[in-house]
Write a protein that holds these residues in place. Structure first.
Motif, PDB file in Angstrom:
ATOM      1  N   ASP A  35       6.077   8.335 -14.652  1.00 41.45           N
ATOM      2  CA  ASP A  35       6.640   7.157 -15.547  1.00 41.45           C
ATOM      3  C   ASP A  35       7.503   6.209 -14.645  1.00 41.45           C
ATOM      4  O   ASP A  35       8.744   6.635 -14.941  1.00 41.45           O
ATOM      5  N   LEU A  36       7.022   5.339 -13.880  1.00 44.36           N
ATOM      6  CA  LEU A  36       7.932   4.762 -12.985  1.00 44.36           C
ATOM      7  C   LEU A  36       8.848   3.648 -13.586  1.00 44.36           C
ATOM      8  O   LEU A  36       8.551   2.430 -13.540  1.00 44.36           O
TER       9      LEU A  36
ATOM     10  N   LYS B  62       1.811   6.301  -7.394  1.00 40.59           N
ATOM     11  CA  LYS B  62       0.571   6.630  -8.096  1.00 40.59           C
ATOM     12  C   LYS B  62       0.026   7.953  -8.044  1.00 40.59           C
ATOM     13  O   LYS B  62      -0.380   8.607  -7.162  1.00 40.59           O
ATOM     14  N   PRO B  63       0.032   8.658  -9.295  1.00 42.27           N
ATOM     15  CA  PRO B  63      -0.837  10.030  -9.445  1.00 42.27           C
ATOM     16  C   PRO B  63      -1.764  10.351  -8.648  1.00 42.27           C
ATOM     17  O   PRO B  63      -1.773  11.256  -8.036  1.00 42.27           O
TER      18      PRO B  63
ATOM     19  N   LYS C  52       0.750  -1.059   0.010  1.00 42.81           N
ATOM     20  CA  LYS C  52       0.137   0.001   0.030  1.00 42.81           C
ATOM     21  C   LYS C  52       0.865   1.344   0.012  1.00 42.81           C
ATOM     22  O   LYS C  52       0.604   2.294  -0.791  1.00 42.81           O
ATOM     23  N   VAL C  53       1.796   1.247   0.899  1.00 42.08           N
ATOM     24  CA  VAL C  53       2.928   2.477   0.780  1.00 42.08           C
ATOM     25  C   VAL C  53       3.395   2.842  -0.455  1.00 42.08           C
ATOM     26  O   VAL C  53       3.490   3.746  -0.872  1.00 42.08           O
ATOM     27  N   TRP C  54       3.876   1.790  -1.262  1.00 42.49           N
ATOM     28  CA  TRP C  54       4.701   1.905  -2.585  1.00 42.49           C
ATOM     29  C   TRP C  54       3.463   2.349  -3.502  1.00 42.49           C
ATOM     30  O   TRP C  54       3.766   3.366  -4.164  1.00 42.49           O
ATOM     31  N   ASP C  55       2.300   1.774  -3.533  1.00 42.23           N
ATOM     32  CA  ASP C  55       1.295   2.259  -4.449  1.00 42.23           C
ATOM     33  C   ASP C  55       1.000   3.698  -4.134  1.00 42.23           C
ATOM     34  O   ASP C  55       0.674   4.568  -5.156  1.00 42.23           O
ATOM     35  N   TYR C  56       0.799   4.090  -2.820  1.00 36.57           N
ATOM     36  CA  TYR C  56       0.423   5.362  -2.532  1.00 36.57           C
ATOM     37  C   TYR C  56       1.461   6.565  -2.762  1.00 36.57           C
ATOM     38  O   TYR C  56       1.358   7.510  -3.126  1.00 36.57           O
ATOM     39  N   TRP C  57       2.637   6.088  -2.867  1.00 32.25           N
ATOM     40  CA  TRP C  57       3.870   6.929  -2.894  1.00 32.25           C
ATOM     41  C   TRP C  57       4.250   7.157  -4.483  1.00 32.25           C
ATOM     42  O   TRP C  57       4.767   8.187  -5.040  1.00 32.25           O
TER      43      TRP C  57
ATOM     44  N   THR D 151      -1.489  13.321  -5.530  1.00 33.37           N
ATOM     45  CA  THR D 151      -2.115  14.593  -5.550  1.00 33.37           C
ATOM     46  C   THR D 151      -2.943  15.089  -4.160  1.00 33.37           C
ATOM     47  O   THR D 151      -3.171  15.955  -4.241  1.00 33.37           O
ATOM     48  N   LYS D 152      -3.117  13.935  -3.544  1.00 31.51           N
ATOM     49  CA  LYS D 152      -3.748  14.014  -2.135  1.00 31.51           C
ATOM     50  C   LYS D 152      -2.852  14.206  -0.873  1.00 31.51           C
ATOM     51  O   LYS D 152      -3.206  14.700   0.059  1.00 31.51           O
ATOM     52  N   TRP D 153      -1.543  14.107  -1.303  1.00 28.66           N
ATOM     53  CA  TRP D 153      -0.635  14.015  -0.010  1.00 28.66           C
ATOM     54  C   TRP D 153       0.715  15.096  -0.236  1.00 28.66           C
ATOM     55  O   TRP D 153       1.256  15.427   0.776  1.00 28.66           O
TER      56      TRP D 153
END
Length: 141
Positions: free
Chosen positions: A50-51, A28-29, A21-26, A33-35
């Motif tokens: 573009d990871l 994904k655009p 979850k941490v990886w995805d939230y870090w 935009t939320k944090w």
């Protein structure tokens, strides 16, 4: 040959969420935009990512009142999914982000080369505030 000693600033947070979850939230655009803001009077209206090694990223950071804003971006130098990201930001400074699973939690360590305009304390405070916002967003969603 001239050598310069670069000041490295490190900020750390332990997020009460699994590393996936941490990886995805870090990365994904739609989450960035939320944090990605240092204070409540700023926001990130859009982000692109573009990871991949050689891929680029950019986030638009703006004051909510429209008085100022800038693009924060760079190019990825190294990526190990759910472990490590290294990138070079637009002004040439290097940043390393380490993701470490600690049971059900994830420790996030971010080390970056300081710039010379603002004090290291001010830079550490700004980057830590963004990391604190990331922690708060990730844990509450």
């Amino acid at each position: 040959m001239e050598t310069t000693n670069k000041t490295i600033i490190t900020v750390v947070s332990t997020i009460q969420a699994p590393i996936e979850k941490v990886w995805d939230y870090w990365t994904k655009p739609e989450h960035i935009t939320k944090w990605s803001n240092a204070s409540d009077d700023w926001h990130t209206p859009w982000a692109k990512n573009d990871l991949r090694v050689g891929g680029s990223f950019v986030s638009r950071m703006e004051a909510k009142d429209g008085s100022m804003g800038f693009d924060f971006g760079g190019v990825y130098d190294a990526i190990r999914p759910k472990e490590y990201i290294e990138y070079t930001i637009g002004d040439g400074r290097k940043v390393k982000v380490i993701f470490t699973a600690e049971g059900k939690d994830t420790k996030l360590t971010e080390a970056f080369e300081a710039e010379t305009t603002n004090s290291p304390e001010m830079q550490r405070g700004g980057w830590q505030s963004i990391l604190d916002n990331f922690k708060k967003y990730t844990e509450s969603n």
